[in-house]
Design a protein around this motif. Structure first.
Motif, PDB file in Angstrom:
ATOM      1  N   ASP A  15       0.791  -1.283   0.103  1.00 23.64           N
ATOM      2  CA  ASP A  15      -0.127   0.029   0.058  1.00 23.64           C
ATOM      3  C   ASP A  15       0.778   1.358   0.108  1.00 23.64           C
ATOM      4  OD1 ASP A  15      -2.404  -1.542  -0.043  1.00 23.64           O
ATOM      5  OD2 ASP A  15      -2.614  -1.275   2.452  1.00 23.64           O
ATOM      6  N   GLY A  16       1.843   1.249   0.787  1.00 20.35           N
ATOM      7  CA  GLY A  16       2.818   2.307   0.679  1.00 20.35           C
ATOM      8  C   GLY A  16       3.733   2.433  -0.710  1.00 20.35           C
ATOM      9  N   ALA A  17       4.042   1.241  -1.270  1.00 23.63           N
ATOM     10  CA  ALA A  17       4.846   1.408  -2.240  1.00 23.63           C
ATOM     11  C   ALA A  17       3.781   2.115  -3.404  1.00 23.63           C
ATOM     12  CB  ALA A  17       5.218   0.181  -2.901  1.00 23.63           C
ATOM     13  N   ILE A  18       2.509   1.698  -3.442  1.00 22.54           N
ATOM     14  CA  ILE A  18       1.632   2.211  -4.488  1.00 22.54           C
ATOM     15  C   ILE A  18       1.331   3.658  -4.211  1.00 22.54           C
ATOM     16  CG2 ILE A  18      -1.037   2.050  -5.166  1.00 22.54           C
ATOM     17  CD1 ILE A  18      -0.906  -0.974  -4.644  1.00 22.54           C
ATOM     18  N   ASP A  33      12.135   5.005   1.612  1.00 23.75           N
ATOM     19  CA  ASP A  33      10.850   5.691   1.644  1.00 23.75           C
ATOM     20  C   ASP A  33       9.465   5.002   1.814  1.00 23.75           C
ATOM     21  OD1 ASP A  33      12.402   8.009   0.808  1.00 23.75           O
ATOM     22  OD2 ASP A  33      12.208   7.877  -1.294  1.00 23.75           O
ATOM     23  N   VAL A  34       9.552   3.972   1.110  1.00 27.13           N
ATOM     24  CA  VAL A  34       8.407   2.919   1.252  1.00 27.13           C
ATOM     25  C   VAL A  34       8.398   2.520   2.943  1.00 27.13           C
ATOM     26  CG1 VAL A  34       7.467   0.787   0.710  1.00 27.13           C
ATOM     27  CG2 VAL A  34       8.532   2.069  -0.825  1.00 27.13           C
ATOM     28  N   LYS A  52      13.760  -3.000  -5.107  1.00 30.15           N
ATOM     29  CA  LYS A  52      12.678  -2.195  -5.573  1.00 30.15           C
ATOM     30  C   LYS A  52      11.918  -2.703  -6.688  1.00 30.15           C
ATOM     31  CE  LYS A  52      13.197   2.042  -7.477  1.00 30.15           C
ATOM     32  NZ  LYS A  52      13.509   3.378  -7.603  1.00 30.15           N
ATOM     33  N   GLU A  53      12.804  -3.315  -7.701  1.00 27.50           N
ATOM     34  CA  GLU A  53      12.327  -4.106  -8.689  1.00 27.50           C
ATOM     35  C   GLU A  53      11.284  -5.297  -8.451  1.00 27.50           C
ATOM     36  OE1 GLU A  53      15.899  -2.030  -9.809  1.00 27.50           O
ATOM     37  OE2 GLU A  53      15.468  -3.243  -8.394  1.00 27.50           O
ATOM     38  N   ALA A  58       5.672  -6.976  -7.455  1.00 27.36           N
ATOM     39  CA  ALA A  58       4.616  -7.502  -6.470  1.00 27.36           C
ATOM     40  C   ALA A  58       3.480  -6.481  -6.579  1.00 27.36           C
ATOM     41  CB  ALA A  58       5.183  -7.344  -4.856  1.00 27.36           C
ATOM     42  N   VAL A  59       3.856  -5.273  -6.854  1.00 26.48           N
ATOM     43  CA  VAL A  59       2.602  -4.237  -6.980  1.00 26.48           C
ATOM     44  C   VAL A  59       1.815  -4.612  -8.142  1.00 26.48           C
ATOM     45  CG1 VAL A  59       2.253  -1.792  -7.538  1.00 26.48           C
ATOM     46  CG2 VAL A  59       3.648  -2.403  -5.823  1.00 26.48           C
TER      47      VAL A  59
END
Length: 233
Positions: A15-18, A33-34, A52-53, A58-59
């Motif tokens: 959710d944070g990444a999105i 940051d995430v 991050k990739e 996953a997102v």
């Protein structure tokens, strides 16, 4: 309990990444940051997602899962014609895209990756950490799920007579899907205020759906211009 705790933390991170990918963009977003946004330590974030990739894949997997849920929701209501299902899917798909722009971009990006992946030479241009991601490998297994459901809807329409019988279900559905992607891509230029274009989003969407239905029914007929008799004198 451990499984639920893991799922909860993974959801927090996703959710944070999105949120950050949507506001800052993928390139500008860092793993720390995430982690900060999810209120989880950076080390724990790397425990769940290797880099991050891997997190972006996953997102993307989450995006496909949510889109697949839309397709399943449309298909589960029986007692409708195939045409009704396809029309319902069209509306819901466009709503999904409008409400989940970042997830839609992730889906389209993955489609581009698959195009590269299909060729041995171009596959080398994909970031190696993406190729190593378990989420990427899972996506390769499931990314046709939406298409399979869409093909079933068209097949049902051909069977029940709501869609013209000479159409091939696979070609027809993927053509519809490509039209929907094109509609979304062009909605920005069409929606941009301009005097030259006599087209507005509020009348383009119903017109788009009507044209699609007429194509599927086979009711579009070319009309010849009426001959006009006139005297030169």
């Amino acid at each position: 309990m451990a499984t639920k705790d893991r799922e909860k933390k993974e959801k927090q991170i996703l959710d944070g990444a999105i949120k950050l990918f949507s506001t800052k963009g993928y390139t500008a977003t860092k793993m720390e940051d995430v982690a900060k946004h999810a209120k989880i330590s950076k080390g724990l974030t790397y425990f769940y997602f290797k880099n991050k990739e891997d997190l972006y894949m996953a997102v993307t997997k989450k995006a496909f899962d949510e889109l697949r849920a839309v397709f399943r929701e449309v298909f589960k209501f029986k007692g409708r014609t195939g045409m009704e299902m396809v029309t319902d899917l069209t509306n819901r798909y466009l709503e999904f895209v409008l409400e989940n722009r970042m997830l839609n971009e992730a889906i389209l990006n993955f489609m581009n990756l698959v195009q590269l992946y299909n060729n041995e030479e171009s596959r080398n241009s994909i970031h190696p950490l993406i190729l190593e991601s378990e989420h990427f490998k899972k996506l390769l297994e499931i990314h046709h799920d939406c298409g399979k459901l869409g093909v079933q809807m068209v097949s049902l329409g051909i069977k029940d007579g709501s869609i013209r019988p000479e159409l091939q279900a696979e070609i027809t559905f993927y053509t519809i899907w490509s039209m929907l992607i094109g509609f979304e891509r062009l909605s920005g230029p069409v929606g941009f205020e301009g005097k030259e274009l006599k087209l507005h989003l509020e009348n383009w969407k119903p017109g788009f759906i009507k044209l699609m239905q007429e194509m599927l029914r086979g009711t579009i007929q070319a009309s010849k211009p009426k001959a006009i008799q006139a005297s030169l004198f």
